[in-house]
Design a protein around this motif. Sequence first.
Motif, PDB file in Angstrom:
ATOM      1  N   LYS A  51       0.801  -1.204  -0.052  1.00 58.47           N
ATOM      2  CA  LYS A  51       0.009   0.064  -0.161  1.00 58.47           C
ATOM      3  C   LYS A  51       0.936   1.116   0.144  1.00 58.47           C
ATOM      4  CE  LYS A  51      -4.237   2.101   2.354  1.00 58.47           C
ATOM      5  NZ  LYS A  51      -4.818   2.136   1.198  1.00 58.47           N
ATOM      6  N   LYS A  52       1.843   1.452   0.621  1.00 60.96           N
ATOM      7  CA  LYS A  52       2.891   2.563   0.917  1.00 60.96           C
ATOM      8  C   LYS A  52       3.452   2.725  -0.614  1.00 60.96           C
ATOM      9  CE  LYS A  52       6.681   4.396   3.281  1.00 60.96           C
ATOM     10  NZ  LYS A  52       8.112   4.065   4.059  1.00 60.96           N
ATOM     11  N   THR A  53       3.843   1.861  -1.498  1.00 62.66           N
ATOM     12  CA  THR A  53       4.520   2.201  -2.495  1.00 62.66           C
ATOM     13  C   THR A  53       3.482   2.606  -3.655  1.00 62.66           C
ATOM     14  OG1 THR A  53       6.131   0.275  -2.162  1.00 62.66           O
ATOM     15  CG2 THR A  53       6.006   0.984  -4.505  1.00 62.66           C
ATOM     16  N   LEU A  54       2.255   2.078  -3.537  1.00 65.10           N
ATOM     17  CA  LEU A  54       1.089   2.247  -4.269  1.00 65.10           C
ATOM     18  C   LEU A  54       0.570   3.502  -4.205  1.00 65.10           C
ATOM     19  CD1 LEU A  54      -0.795  -1.124  -4.673  1.00 65.10           C
ATOM     20  CD2 LEU A  54       0.881   0.015  -6.592  1.00 65.10           C
ATOM     21  N   GLU A  55       0.501   3.912  -3.029  1.00 65.04           N
ATOM     22  CA  GLU A  55       0.074   5.344  -2.660  1.00 65.04           C
ATOM     23  C   GLU A  55       1.014   6.241  -3.071  1.00 65.04           C
ATOM     24  OE1 GLU A  55      -2.891   6.631  -1.242  1.00 65.04           O
ATOM     25  OE2 GLU A  55      -3.604   4.823  -1.464  1.00 65.04           O
ATOM     26  N   SER A  56       2.209   6.238  -2.921  1.00 67.17           N
ATOM     27  CA  SER A  56       3.283   7.088  -3.458  1.00 67.17           C
ATOM     28  C   SER A  56       3.078   7.054  -4.831  1.00 67.17           C
ATOM     29  CB  SER A  56       4.635   6.538  -2.931  1.00 67.17           C
ATOM     30  OG  SER A  56       5.815   7.324  -3.638  1.00 67.17           O
ATOM     31  N   ALA A  57       2.912   6.204  -5.757  1.00 69.44           N
ATOM     32  CA  ALA A  57       2.599   6.287  -7.187  1.00 69.44           C
ATOM     33  C   ALA A  57       1.366   7.394  -7.232  1.00 69.44           C
ATOM     34  CB  ALA A  57       2.658   4.812  -7.605  1.00 69.44           C
ATOM     35  N   TYR A  58       0.434   6.702  -6.602  1.00 67.80           N
ATOM     36  CA  TYR A  58      -0.713   7.414  -6.958  1.00 67.80           C
ATOM     37  C   TYR A  58      -0.691   9.003  -6.486  1.00 67.80           C
ATOM     38  CZ  TYR A  58      -5.723   8.748  -5.599  1.00 67.80           C
ATOM     39  OH  TYR A  58      -7.014   9.396  -5.742  1.00 67.80           O
ATOM     40  N   LYS A  59       0.052   9.516  -5.691  1.00 70.26           N
ATOM     41  CA  LYS A  59       0.038  10.915  -5.388  1.00 70.26           C
ATOM     42  C   LYS A  59       1.203  11.497  -6.267  1.00 70.26           C
ATOM     43  CE  LYS A  59      -0.115  10.464  -0.361  1.00 70.26           C
ATOM     44  NZ  LYS A  59       0.575  10.489   1.023  1.00 70.26           N
ATOM     45  N   LYS A  60       2.009  10.616  -6.955  1.00 67.63           N
ATOM     46  CA  LYS A  60       2.905  11.592  -7.903  1.00 67.63           C
ATOM     47  C   LYS A  60       2.337  11.369  -9.344  1.00 67.63           C
ATOM     48  CE  LYS A  60       7.676  10.647  -9.791  1.00 67.63           C
ATOM     49  NZ  LYS A  60       8.889  10.112  -9.775  1.00 67.63           N
ATOM     50  N   TYR A  61       1.501  10.430  -9.596  1.00 67.54           N
ATOM     51  CA  TYR A  61       0.966  10.455 -10.891  1.00 67.54           C
ATOM     52  C   TYR A  61      -0.412  10.591 -11.343  1.00 67.54           C
ATOM     53  CZ  TYR A  61       5.556   8.709 -12.655  1.00 67.54           C
ATOM     54  OH  TYR A  61       6.736   8.749 -12.802  1.00 67.54           O
ATOM     55  N   ASN A  62      -1.345  10.303 -10.126  1.00 69.30           N
ATOM     56  CA  ASN A  62      -2.736  10.350 -10.299  1.00 69.30           C
ATOM     57  C   ASN A  62      -3.140  12.158 -10.022  1.00 69.30           C
ATOM     58  OD1 ASN A  62      -5.065   8.752 -10.375  1.00 69.30           O
ATOM     59  ND2 ASN A  62      -5.754  10.247  -9.130  1.00 69.30           N
ATOM     60  N   ARG A  63      -2.686  12.779 -11.554  1.00 70.04           N
ATOM     61  CA  ARG A  63      -2.754  14.075 -11.362  1.00 70.04           C
ATOM     62  C   ARG A  63      -3.240  14.699 -12.617  1.00 70.04           C
ATOM     63  NH1 ARG A  63       0.367  16.450  -7.363  1.00 70.04           N
ATOM     64  NH2 ARG A  63       0.693  18.345  -8.508  1.00 70.04           N
ATOM     65  N   PRO A  64      -3.975  15.475 -12.706  1.00 72.07           N
ATOM     66  CA  PRO A  64      -4.556  16.251 -13.917  1.00 72.07           C
ATOM     67  C   PRO A  64      -3.794  16.561 -14.973  1.00 72.07           C
ATOM     68  CG  PRO A  64      -5.593  17.170 -11.925  1.00 72.07           C
ATOM     69  CD  PRO A  64      -4.432  16.562 -11.609  1.00 72.07           C
ATOM     70  N   GLU A  65      -2.240  16.769 -14.799  1.00 70.42           N
ATOM     71  CA  GLU A  65      -1.484  17.323 -15.717  1.00 70.42           C
ATOM     72  C   GLU A  65      -1.065  16.033 -16.596  1.00 70.42           C
ATOM     73  OE1 GLU A  65       1.036  17.597 -11.944  1.00 70.42           O
ATOM     74  OE2 GLU A  65      -1.020  17.898 -12.566  1.00 70.42           O
ATOM     75  N   TYR A  66      -1.457  14.904 -16.245  1.00 72.27           N
ATOM     76  CA  TYR A  66      -1.094  13.697 -16.997  1.00 72.27           C
ATOM     77  C   TYR A  66      -2.292  13.425 -17.810  1.00 72.27           C
ATOM     78  CZ  TYR A  66       3.134  13.248 -14.252  1.00 72.27           C
ATOM     79  OH  TYR A  66       4.337  13.332 -13.648  1.00 72.27           O
ATOM     80  N   LEU A  67      -3.376  13.907 -17.839  1.00 72.33           N
ATOM     81  CA  LEU A  67      -4.545  13.539 -18.415  1.00 72.33           C
ATOM     82  C   LEU A  67      -4.361  13.664 -20.290  1.00 72.33           C
ATOM     83  CD1 LEU A  67      -7.518  14.971 -16.387  1.00 72.33           C
ATOM     84  CD2 LEU A  67      -7.086  12.838 -16.926  1.00 72.33           C
ATOM     85  N   SER A  68      -3.462  14.542 -20.317  1.00 75.15           N
ATOM     86  CA  SER A  68      -3.225  14.924 -22.064  1.00 75.15           C
ATOM     87  C   SER A  68      -2.941  13.588 -22.679  1.00 75.15           C
ATOM     88  CB  SER A  68      -2.213  16.035 -22.212  1.00 75.15           C
ATOM     89  OG  SER A  68      -0.927  15.688 -21.647  1.00 75.15           O
ATOM     90  N   THR A  69      -2.399  12.545 -21.894  1.00 73.21           N
ATOM     91  CA  THR A  69      -1.945  11.324 -22.555  1.00 73.21           C
ATOM     92  C   THR A  69      -3.116  10.151 -22.452  1.00 73.21           C
ATOM     93  OG1 THR A  69      -0.902  10.333 -20.341  1.00 73.21           O
ATOM     94  CG2 THR A  69       0.492  11.590 -21.764  1.00 73.21           C
ATOM     95  N   ASP A  70      -4.403  10.720 -21.987  1.00 78.43           N
ATOM     96  CA  ASP A  70      -5.398   9.730 -21.794  1.00 78.43           C
ATOM     97  C   ASP A  70      -6.882  10.235 -22.533  1.00 78.43           C
ATOM     98  OD1 ASP A  70      -7.668   8.245 -20.171  1.00 78.43           O
ATOM     99  OD2 ASP A  70      -5.848   7.290 -19.633  1.00 78.43           O
ATOM    100  N   PRO A  71      -7.496   9.421 -23.130  1.00 71.08           N
ATOM    101  CA  PRO A  71      -8.791   9.891 -23.573  1.00 71.08           C
ATOM    102  C   PRO A  71      -9.847  10.355 -22.475  1.00 71.08           C
ATOM    103  CG  PRO A  71      -8.796   7.427 -23.643  1.00 71.08           C
ATOM    104  CD  PRO A  71      -7.445   7.843 -23.614  1.00 71.08           C
ATOM    105  N   LEU A  72      -9.555  10.130 -21.408  1.00 71.83           N
ATOM    106  CA  LEU A  72     -10.417  10.602 -20.237  1.00 71.83           C
ATOM    107  C   LEU A  72     -10.446  12.071 -20.353  1.00 71.83           C
ATOM    108  CD1 LEU A  72     -11.781  10.372 -17.362  1.00 71.83           C
ATOM    109  CD2 LEU A  72      -9.717   9.971 -16.408  1.00 71.83           C
TER     110      LEU A  72
END
Length: 255
Positions: free
Chosen positions: A5-26
């Motif tokens: 959980k600690k590692t996955l939460e770290s990835a979530y905080k770093k990459y689950n961000r609006p600035e990465y939406l340009s690479t996704d149809p979402l």
Amino acid sequence: MKSDKKTLESAYKKYNRPEYLSTDPLEFVHFYPELPDREIVALLAASLAYGRVALIRRSISLVLDILGPRPAEFLAACSDSDLPNLFEGFCHRFCKADHLAALFRAVKRLNQEYGSLEQAYAQGVSPDHEHVMPSMAAFYDLMIKAGLEGAGHLVPDPSKGSACKRMNLFLRWIVREDDVDPGGWTCVHPRQLIVPMDVHMGRICRSLKLTGRKQNDLKTALEASRAFGRICPEDPVRYDFALTRISMAEPELFM
């Protein structure tokens, strides 16, 4: 990379961000604040989410330019006979104008009968369901009765055992709500969601030891979702977007 959980939460905080939406149809779904429009755009964008990202975005843009700023109102005012002509010449790999017309015909009729796609989907939902496959199957049946026949591969038949990746992607977008997923539906609980499984996510899940299966099918999607559920019981697909972004930015972590 570890699957704790600690590692996955770290990835979530770093990459689950609006600035990465340009690479996704979402990203397109975020342009529609009204839920009747958002659920239509989400279904369209998820249905076309196969192939190269640039091609996916181009195809979605072409359709949305036709539907205009209020897709729900546009479809409500459009006759069934007009739909094929609206998308004449459209081609997204295997998807042609007739496929889109069948998809939107079903959407239009479900909105007319139930008031919204959410209310149509809710007909098959139960809080007792472990996951969304029963409700997804019921929704597919409603769509077939509403005129989906002819949409080809755009909406999968859950009874055939595929991972139904694009429908699970749609549900993730429209059910979850955070900085990336806009949400809107309340008829499904996030704990019932299934990881959108494809070749890419299958490789990630095997690298993280979340599944030992080699096929990227429904059984693998359920196995991985249950594994994520042991880490985050109320939100098993919480890390989906972050993991796909990190796998592109730091692929060596999944070698």
